[in-house]
Design a protein around this motif. Sequence first.
Motif, PDB file in Angstrom:
ATOM      1  N   ARG A 120      69.852 -30.278  85.750  1.00  0.00           N
ATOM      2  CA  ARG A 120      69.784 -29.084  86.537  1.00  0.00           C
ATOM      3  C   ARG A 120      70.117 -28.001  85.668  1.00  0.00           C
ATOM      4  N   ILE A 121      70.882 -28.120  84.579  1.00  0.00           N
ATOM      5  CA  ILE A 121      71.033 -27.025  83.565  1.00  0.00           C
ATOM      6  C   ILE A 121      69.729 -26.679  82.975  1.00  0.00           C
ATOM      7  N   GLY A 122      68.779 -27.599  82.713  1.00  0.00           N
ATOM      8  CA  GLY A 122      67.650 -27.537  81.654  1.00  0.00           C
ATOM      9  C   GLY A 122      66.526 -26.742  82.994  1.00  0.00           C
ATOM     10  N   MET A 123      66.423 -27.359  84.048  1.00  0.00           N
ATOM     11  CA  MET A 123      65.547 -26.490  84.940  1.00  0.00           C
ATOM     12  C   MET A 123      65.937 -25.114  85.101  1.00  0.00           C
ATOM     13  N   ALA A 124      67.187 -24.887  85.433  1.00  0.00           N
ATOM     14  CA  ALA A 124      67.568 -23.684  85.760  1.00  0.00           C
ATOM     15  C   ALA A 124      67.060 -22.370  84.791  1.00  0.00           C
ATOM     16  N   MET A 128      64.024 -19.652  84.529  1.00  0.00           N
ATOM     17  CA  MET A 128      64.478 -18.261  83.907  1.00  0.00           C
ATOM     18  C   MET A 128      63.450 -17.804  83.030  1.00  0.00           C
ATOM     19  N   LEU A 129      62.900 -18.769  82.290  1.00  0.00           N
ATOM     20  CA  LEU A 129      61.818 -18.472  81.382  1.00  0.00           C
ATOM     21  C   LEU A 129      60.451 -18.245  82.089  1.00  0.00           C
ATOM     22  N   GLU A 130      60.055 -18.754  82.933  1.00  0.00           N
ATOM     23  CA  GLU A 130      59.000 -18.788  83.880  1.00  0.00           C
ATOM     24  C   GLU A 130      58.941 -17.336  84.792  1.00  0.00           C
ATOM     25  N   ASP A 131      60.141 -16.997  85.001  1.00  0.00           N
ATOM     26  CA  ASP A 131      60.346 -15.834  85.846  1.00  0.00           C
ATOM     27  C   ASP A 131      60.166 -14.419  84.841  1.00  0.00           C
ATOM     28  N   ALA A 132      60.831 -14.780  83.820  1.00  0.00           N
ATOM     29  CA  ALA A 132      60.823 -13.683  82.740  1.00  0.00           C
ATOM     30  C   ALA A 132      59.322 -13.495  82.286  1.00  0.00           C
ATOM     31  N   MET A 133      58.662 -14.370  82.009  1.00  0.00           N
ATOM     32  CA  MET A 133      57.187 -14.230  81.698  1.00  0.00           C
ATOM     33  C   MET A 133      56.481 -13.740  82.838  1.00  0.00           C
ATOM     34  N   ALA A 143      62.470  -8.080  88.766  1.00  0.00           N
ATOM     35  CA  ALA A 143      62.455  -9.453  88.238  1.00  0.00           C
ATOM     36  C   ALA A 143      63.093  -9.521  86.848  1.00  0.00           C
ATOM     37  N   CYS A 144      62.966  -8.247  86.060  1.00  0.00           N
ATOM     38  CA  CYS A 144      63.861  -8.436  84.764  1.00  0.00           C
ATOM     39  C   CYS A 144      65.346  -8.328  85.202  1.00  0.00           C
ATOM     40  N   TYR A 145      65.680  -7.504  86.086  1.00  0.00           N
ATOM     41  CA  TYR A 145      67.173  -7.653  86.147  1.00  0.00           C
ATOM     42  C   TYR A 145      67.701  -8.962  86.916  1.00  0.00           C
ATOM     43  N   ALA A 146      66.740  -9.406  87.689  1.00  0.00           N
ATOM     44  CA  ALA A 146      67.067 -10.888  88.380  1.00  0.00           C
ATOM     45  C   ALA A 146      67.348 -11.867  87.336  1.00  0.00           C
ATOM     46  N   VAL A 147      66.428 -11.892  86.474  1.00  0.00           N
ATOM     47  CA  VAL A 147      66.593 -12.857  85.413  1.00  0.00           C
ATOM     48  C   VAL A 147      67.955 -12.647  84.602  1.00  0.00           C
ATOM     49  N   ALA A 148      68.236 -11.576  84.333  1.00  0.00           N
ATOM     50  CA  ALA A 148      69.515 -11.381  83.488  1.00  0.00           C
ATOM     51  C   ALA A 148      70.682 -11.644  84.399  1.00  0.00           C
ATOM     52  N   ARG A 150      71.050 -14.051  86.405  1.00  0.00           N
ATOM     53  CA  ARG A 150      71.196 -15.379  86.758  1.00  0.00           C
ATOM     54  C   ARG A 150      71.658 -16.124  85.304  1.00  0.00           C
ATOM     55  N   ASP A 151      71.835 -15.159  84.196  1.00  0.00           N
ATOM     56  CA  ASP A 151      72.314 -15.897  83.181  1.00  0.00           C
ATOM     57  C   ASP A 151      73.767 -16.522  83.222  1.00  0.00           C
ATOM     58  N   ASP A 152      74.512 -15.379  83.925  1.00  0.00           N
ATOM     59  CA  ASP A 152      75.867 -15.983  83.930  1.00  0.00           C
ATOM     60  C   ASP A 152      76.055 -17.248  84.559  1.00  0.00           C
ATOM     61  N   GLY A 153      75.293 -17.548  85.500  1.00  0.00           N
ATOM     62  CA  GLY A 153      75.285 -18.903  86.353  1.00  0.00           C
ATOM     63  C   GLY A 153      74.894 -19.887  85.237  1.00  0.00           C
ATOM     64  N   VAL A 154      73.892 -19.684  84.449  1.00  0.00           N
ATOM     65  CA  VAL A 154      73.644 -20.809  83.561  1.00  0.00           C
ATOM     66  C   VAL A 154      74.818 -21.059  82.467  1.00  0.00           C
ATOM     67  N   ASP A 155      75.384 -19.950  82.243  1.00  0.00           N
ATOM     68  CA  ASP A 155      76.542 -19.948  81.223  1.00  0.00           C
ATOM     69  C   ASP A 155      77.555 -20.714  81.637  1.00  0.00           C
ATOM     70  N   ALA A 156      77.833 -20.551  83.130  1.00  0.00           N
ATOM     71  CA  ALA A 156      79.182 -21.232  83.894  1.00  0.00           C
ATOM     72  C   ALA A 156      78.806 -22.478  84.050  1.00  0.00           C
ATOM     73  N   MET A 157      77.294 -22.918  84.094  1.00  0.00           N
ATOM     74  CA  MET A 157      77.282 -24.505  84.089  1.00  0.00           C
ATOM     75  C   MET A 157      77.242 -25.141  82.808  1.00  0.00           C
TER      76      MET A 157
END
Length: 227
Positions: A120-124, A128-133, A143-148, A150-157
């Motif tokens: 789950r963490i890995g796919m998240a 993020m990588l695919e959306d950033a590209m 989309a740049c702001y949206a990727v940024a 989502r980082d808090d959610g990954v950090d929390a996971m």
Amino acid sequence: MARTDYQSSLEKLRGDVLYMSELVAERLRTGLDALERKDERLAREVIGGDDEINEMYLELEGECVDLIALQQPVASDLRFIAASFKIITDLERIGDLAVNLGGYALDAERDLFPDVDMQRIGMATLEMLEDAMSAYAGEDVDACYAVAERDDGVDAMCEAASEVVVRDLIEGDYLTDGADETEVKSLMRDISRLLLTIRDLERVGDHAVNIAARTLYMAENDDELLY
């Protein structure tokens, strides 16, 4: 160089960076699959493919240097080339983290902490990588702001996963009273491997944010997301 040739060179650079990102994303996906399945073949495929990514990085670095040195670009073109150079650096480092996953997969013989959902963490982070590209490809500011964000959610996971490891280690019965030194060392290696996996996936998310930040700077001359 004629203007049309110059513009073609810029578009070639963009296409090459996007191709590198597709290759890195595939390596990351394969690393995650290797980790989930404990698949030695997939793990060695990821590890063995690192040279290709490194060589591509050096080639694209050369393209960026040549464009700057020979064409002396200004304004938006210079930001595009500089951002592309920084982005391929992040992509190369994500490739290295994918190699780490392959190494962890080779060492993983058992799942001590089934409550930790590494996939789950890995796919998240992969998303993020695919959306950033995608943001880079279309110079998509939103989309740049949206990727940024989502980082808090990954950090929390990642933080929650690390806490699960510590909690289960304290509460679980992983060693018998008569456990010898070999069993203790084996357990410590397993725990270390798992915590390193969590750390590396968190770093993938950080690199995806870096890519989004560079893209925002490229598109809008806005350094808000740079850190």
